[in-house]
Design an enzyme around this catalytic site. Structure first.
Site, PDB file in Angstrom:
ATOM      1  N   GLY A 109      29.237  12.824  15.322  1.00  0.00           N
ATOM      2  CA  GLY A 109      28.245  12.447  16.327  1.00  0.00           C
ATOM      3  C   GLY A 109      28.438  13.108  17.659  1.00  0.00           C
ATOM      4  O   GLY A 109      27.881  12.672  18.663  1.00  0.00           O
ATOM      5  N   SER A 110      29.214  14.200  17.701  1.00  0.00           N
ATOM      6  CA  SER A 110      29.507  14.835  18.989  1.00  0.00           C
ATOM      7  C   SER A 110      28.563  15.979  19.328  1.00  0.00           C
ATOM      8  O   SER A 110      28.620  16.525  20.423  1.00  0.00           O
ATOM      9  CB  SER A 110      30.954  15.336  19.011  1.00  0.00           C
ATOM     10  N   GLY A 111      27.701  16.364  18.387  1.00  0.00           N
ATOM     11  CA  GLY A 111      26.685  17.354  18.698  1.00  0.00           C
ATOM     12  C   GLY A 111      27.052  18.794  18.400  1.00  0.00           C
ATOM     13  O   GLY A 111      26.339  19.706  18.797  1.00  0.00           O
ATOM     14  N   LEU A 112      28.156  19.016  17.679  1.00  0.00           N
ATOM     15  CA  LEU A 112      28.566  20.376  17.330  1.00  0.00           C
ATOM     16  C   LEU A 112      28.321  20.689  15.858  1.00  0.00           C
ATOM     17  O   LEU A 112      28.846  21.660  15.330  1.00  0.00           O
ATOM     18  CB  LEU A 112      30.051  20.587  17.665  1.00  0.00           C
ATOM     19  N   ASP A 159      22.722  23.956  11.330  1.00  0.00           N
ATOM     20  CA  ASP A 159      24.167  23.765  11.238  1.00  0.00           C
ATOM     21  C   ASP A 159      24.759  24.361   9.971  1.00  0.00           C
ATOM     22  O   ASP A 159      25.829  24.973   9.988  1.00  0.00           O
ATOM     23  CB  ASP A 159      24.514  22.280  11.316  1.00  0.00           C
TER      24      ASP A 159
END
Length: 340
Positions: A109-112, A159
Site C-alpha cells: 500500500g505504499s504506492g511503488l 506495475d
C-alpha cells in the site's frame, strides 16, 4: 535445488491512472515510469515432504498445507496462493513439496507497485523452476491476469510491465489488453541529475488502493467529465515528461509534476487528504518545484523534484511530518531469475 527471483519496484513519473480500465480501453493510456533499487524477492525451495509452505518474511505471515493443486483464497497470503493456483492450472507439475518465501523492500500500500511486483517475482521463480517458455510480455500479462482476473484485485497495468522490463519506460495501454513498452534512451547524465534531485519520501501511512481505483473506474463509466478530463491531462503529462527527459530539459520536471498533482486529485475522492496537501506545500515552500503522490494516492510514498541543492532543506522541512526519506538508485534491469 533453490530457485530465486527478484523484480524491481517503480516510481511513476507521469500519467498515473491512465492505465486503468475502462479509461485506457476507451481513450488509450500513457505512463512514464522508472524502476528503482527496491525489490520484491521470491525463493522456491524443494522439500522432501509433500507439504507446501508459504512465508512472507516482510509481513511475518506463514502457512503450511498438505499438497494440493489448489490452495484456498481466503485473504491470507493470497498473492502467493494465486500464482501457485494459476501455475498449477496452466502448467501442472508433479506432486512435490516446496517452500515459497517472499520479501518486499517496501510496505504494502505504499504506492511503488509492491503487490504487482511481488506477483511478477513469484511468477518468475516458478518460471525458473519449471523452465516455462514465457517472454517478458508473457510474464507481465500473466501476472496482470492473476491479479485482476483470478484474484479480482482492482488496479492498473503499469506495475507488472515495469517490474518485468525494468528501466525507464514510456508505456501505452489500449483496449484488448494491448500494451506497448517503449524503453527510453536517456543520457546517463540526465538520469544522474534526475536521481540526485528527485526526493523519495515515505509518509509512513499506507492506503487501500483498490477503493480509490474502483471509484476512478466508476467515474469513467458514469462519464464524469471532470475526472475524464483530468485523465486526459495526465496522459498529456506523460508525453511532456518523456520529451523533457529525452531532451535533458530537467528544469521543467518540477512544473510537469506539479501539473499532475493538481490534475490527479480530480480523478477520485481519497487521492488527496490534508496530510498529503500539508506535506506537498511544505516541500514546495522549502524549494521543491513540484511533486506527486506515488501510486493510486491516499498515502504511501511521495516524490519531489528539488533542483540545485534544495533537497537537503526539503528533507529537513519534511521531518516535522514524521515520514522517512528513502535512498534509492534507478535500475536498468527488470525481473531476474536464477537457480543454485
Amino acid at each position: 535445488m533453490i530457485h530465486r527471483s527478484k523484480a524491481p519496484l517503480r516510481i511513476g513519473l507521469a500519467g498515473g491512472g491512465t492505465d486503468v480500465s475502462p479509461y485506457c480501453d476507451e481513450f488509450g493510456g500513457a505512463i512514464l515510469n522508472a524502476t528503482i533499487s527496491l525489490n520484491a524477492n521470491a525463493t522456491i525451495e524443494l522439500l522432501e515432504s509433500d507439504q507446501i509452505v508459504l512465508e512472507a518474511f516482510d509481513r511475518n505471515e506463514t502457512a503450511t498445507f498438505s499438497w494440493d493443486p489448489t490452495l484456498p483464497i481466503d485473504g491470507h497470503l493470497d498473492l502467493l496462493k494465486g500464482v501457485y493456483n494459476r501455475i498449477q492450472k496452466d502448467y501442472p507439475f508433479e506432486k512435490r513439496g516446496f517452500k515459497l518465501s517472499t520479501f518486499v523492500d517496501a510496505p504494502a500500500g505504499s504506492g511503488l507497485g509492491t503487490s504487482s511486483t511481488l506477483v511478477v517475482a513469484i511468477v518468475g521463480a516458478f518460471t525458473e523452476m519449471l523452465q516455462l517458455p514465457l517472454g517478458e510480455y508473457d510474464i507481465a500479462h500473466y501476472a496482470y491476469e492473476i491479479e485482476r482476473t483470478d484474484l479480482k484485485l482492482a488496479g492498473g497495468r503499469q506495475d507488472q510491465y515495469a517490474a518485468t522490463f525494468g528501466g525507464v519506460n514510456f508505456m501505452e495501454f489500449y483496449s484488448g489488453d494491448k500494451v506497448i513498452v517503449n524503453p527510453l534512451r536517456i543520457r546517463q547524465r540526465y538520469l544522474d541529475e534526475l536521481e540526485n534531485n528527485l526526493l523519495l519520501y515515505y509518509t509512513s501511512t499506507s492506503r487501500e488502493s483498490a477503493k480509490i481505483i474502483e471509484e476512478q473506474s466508476k467515474n469513467v463509466t458514469e462519464k464524469k467529465q471532470t475526472s475524464i478530463e483530468a485523465m486526459h491531462q495526465l496522459k498529456q503529462q506523460a508525453q511532456m515528461m518523456k520529451e523533457a527527459l529525452l531532451k535533458g530539459q530537467l528544469h521543467e520536471i518540477g512544473h510537469i509534476l506539479d501539473i499532475g498533482f493538481e490534475q490527479k486529485r480530480k480523478m477520485a475522492q481519497g487521492i488527496n487528504n490534508q496530510l498529503i496537501d500539508d506535506i506537498y506545500y511544505a516541500a514546495k515552500e522549502a524549494g521543491a518545484t513540484g511533486g506527486k503522490i506515488s501510486g493510486a494516492g491516499g498515502g504511501g510514498f511521495m516524490i519531489f523534484y528539488c533542483p540545485g541543492n534544495t533537497k537537503y532543506k526539503v528533507q529537513q522541512t519534511l521531518d516535522q511530518f514524521g515520514g522517512v526519506n528513502r535512498n534509492y538508485q534507478f535500475t536498468k534491469h527488470g525481473l531476474k531469475t536464477w537457480s543454485v
